[in-house]
Write an enzyme that holds these catalytic residues in place. Structure first.
Site, mmCIF file in Angstrom:
data_model
loop_
_atom_site.group_PDB
_atom_site.id
_atom_site.type_symbol
_atom_site.label_atom_id
_atom_site.label_comp_id
_atom_site.label_asym_id
_atom_site.label_seq_id
_atom_site.Cartn_x
_atom_site.Cartn_y
_atom_site.Cartn_z
ATOM 1 N N HIS A 1 -0.720 0.108 -9.869
ATOM 2 C CA HIS A 1 -1.215 -0.562 -9.366
ATOM 3 C C HIS A 1 -2.180 -1.915 -10.532
ATOM 4 O O HIS A 1 -3.319 -2.541 -9.865
ATOM 5 C CB HIS A 1 -2.536 0.169 -8.189
ATOM 6 C CG HIS A 1 -2.790 -0.921 -7.408
ATOM 7 N ND1 HIS A 1 -3.357 -0.122 -5.865
ATOM 8 C CD2 HIS A 1 -3.154 -1.986 -6.947
ATOM 9 C CE1 HIS A 1 -3.428 -1.115 -5.023
ATOM 10 N NE2 HIS A 1 -3.277 -2.511 -5.702
ATOM 11 N N ARG B 1 0.736 -0.812 -0.270
ATOM 12 C CA ARG B 1 0.494 -0.131 0.034
ATOM 13 C C ARG B 1 1.074 1.546 0.046
ATOM 14 O O ARG B 1 1.972 1.405 0.865
ATOM 15 C CB ARG B 1 -0.869 0.191 1.211
ATOM 16 C CG ARG B 1 -1.850 -1.027 1.293
ATOM 17 C CD ARG B 1 -2.984 -0.028 0.570
ATOM 18 N NE ARG B 1 -3.987 -1.482 0.395
ATOM 19 C CZ ARG B 1 -4.481 -2.573 -0.417
ATOM 20 N NH1 ARG B 1 -3.668 -2.783 -1.422
ATOM 21 N NH2 ARG B 1 -5.409 -3.505 -0.690
#
Lengths: 306, 306
Positions: free
Chosen positions: B269, B221
């Site tokens: 991502h 993250r």
């Protein structure tokens, strides 16, 4: 015992010192024209004159996995030619091929172009089942590459001269099964030895038989590939592109179209380099074994050419 | 049985159809404000209002491995929150990390720059022993990444909250062993869950403890990393660079310095995407198990936050 060293394009001093340290009882020297014959030769692409003069050799050690440059020469009959078994090369080859396969399968070049243009954009994940990797040449290097690729769950296929059996790899052998091997291959990896049978093996006919949008990775020898056939099939849209580490002429000539082709990735014959320390340990160990009359691995079969 | 679907940024129709096909006896619909409560929820970053209204839930299924977005909300007490176990994500993660590790270790960016400049140049092979890979977070994804990396013979280290034991991986655990873990790591891979304990874990202090010329790969993250500390340590020469797939704000804002930094590789991502078919099979199977009162894997421990 005398060992002579004759390796074109190789810095000799560290090899001479390393061989001397590994075999303290031997005389190790650099070959010069006219020198008396040694007992063992450590060579890379020597001139014909070398073998014409070194008439007392008991073993010839090639400091690479491919012996195609040696096989073009008149070699002393009955003297074993020994190639490096692995010496740290197979792990490098596994790295190089896995990197090229993942880069293509995961479209990292496309993502990079997007990011360079400031774009944050997703691509639909591709289906693993559609990206079978076909390895031509299932020797030490091919098997190791297949083993490393297992982690990525892509369908694996292997093609070799003689039948093989490897867990997780669909194996094909010989001329008879070559077209079947090609027909379901989406990413073709060439790890073959270069012999009269395998020269030009990647040509318009064979590359046309691959899956549409197939990708080619050549890490064997430049002469396995017909350069203009590859370019024609990429430009016509049948092939998606290629990663090439080896070329018919090395260094790759400045005007060659591979340098600037947008769908071809070029590297300077760096996929698996001979590691000096590992190679010296291996060669010294085999010389000791030969002196004792023990069998050694890696002796080239002149009839096969590898 | 009713199943409600509330996933921000996800095309709903294929999920609704897939869940309906997998659970023909259920009513599957898209959540709308004010709707009566369902029995099970399939969610990704839902609004607080969703949980305030859905008061009869027996299970909450998150369509991703990380539940940090959920853990910020007030959740109904006692209702199991279930994350995806794997669903095709770990193989993607193994690919992404192996590609980034090999690309850095083998200097493929440097070779590419040379080739783009028309240069055929060798680089001295780097020593494998100098490039230990340290994985933070040894859950399903971390273990799978470690397993795939084994093929490349780089020294492997793992760090996790609770002690683990994995063949071929030097394992470290907890706060007490964190600095030792960092001190010998040359390539740092972050695969941690995002919790209050791990937020900002890659900062000036911790990144300074890595080996000189270390490389950072963040696939967990964005909030694990203090962006300006990474840039300062790259620019000062302590770190060699980074590959980043996750960011504090996604999409990465247009003005963010990561976009154009020459030593930082950015991807949107994409390291491990949720695969719909696999996820639906997994979620449907777990709903059936819960209905039968059988135990299921992947239930989040709210005290740990993952």
């Amino acid at each position: 015992m005398r060992i002579t060293f004759c390796c074109t394009g190789t810095k000799a001093q560290p090899w001479l010192e390393g061989l001397q340290a590994a075999l303290p009882g031997a005389v190790v020297d650099l070959w010069t024209a006219g020198a008396a014959s040694a007992d063992y030769a450590v060579v890379w692409a020597p001139p014909q004159q070398f073998f014409d003069e070194q008439t007392g050799l008991k073993g010839i050690f090639n400091i690479g996995a491919g012996v195609d440059a040696l096989m073009k020469l008149r070699l002393p009959p009955g003297v074993p030619v020994v190639r490096l078994d692995d010496a740290g090369m197979s792990v490098q080859m596994a790295e190089y091929v896995c990197h090229a396969v993942i880069r293509h399968f995961r479209e990292f070049d496309g993502y990079e172009a997007d990011v360079n243009a400031g774009k944050w954009s997703y691509r639909k994940p591709r289906s693993r089942a559609d990206f079978s990797v076909g390895i031509m040449g299932m020797g030490v290097l091919g098997e190791r590459v297949a083993q490393a690729l297992q982690a990525f769950e892509l369908p694996l296929r292997g093609w070799s001269r003689s039948p093989k059996s490897l867990p997780g790899v669909q194996c094909f052998a010989g001329e008879a099964q070559f077209h079947d091997f090609l027909a379901a291959t989406r990413i073709l990896v060439c790890l073959l030895p270069l012999t009269p049978d395998t020269r030009d093996i990647m040509n318009r006919d064979t590359l046309s038989r691959l899956q549409p949008d197939a990708y080619v990775i050549n890490v064997a020898r430049g002469a396995h590939l017909v350069d203009e056939d590859l370019i024609a099939l990429i430009d016509s849209g049948h092939l998606a592109g290629a990663t090439l580490d080896v070329f018919r002429t090395e260094p790759l000539p400045a005007q060659h179209p591979f340098w600037k082709h947008p769908k071809i990735t070029v590297t300077p014959h760096t996929s698996a380099r001979t590691l000096r320390e590992e190679s010296i340990v291996q060669i010294a160990g085999k010389i000791v074994a030969l002196e004792r009359g023990e069998p050694i691995a890696g002796i080239v079969n002149p009839a096969r050419g590898y």
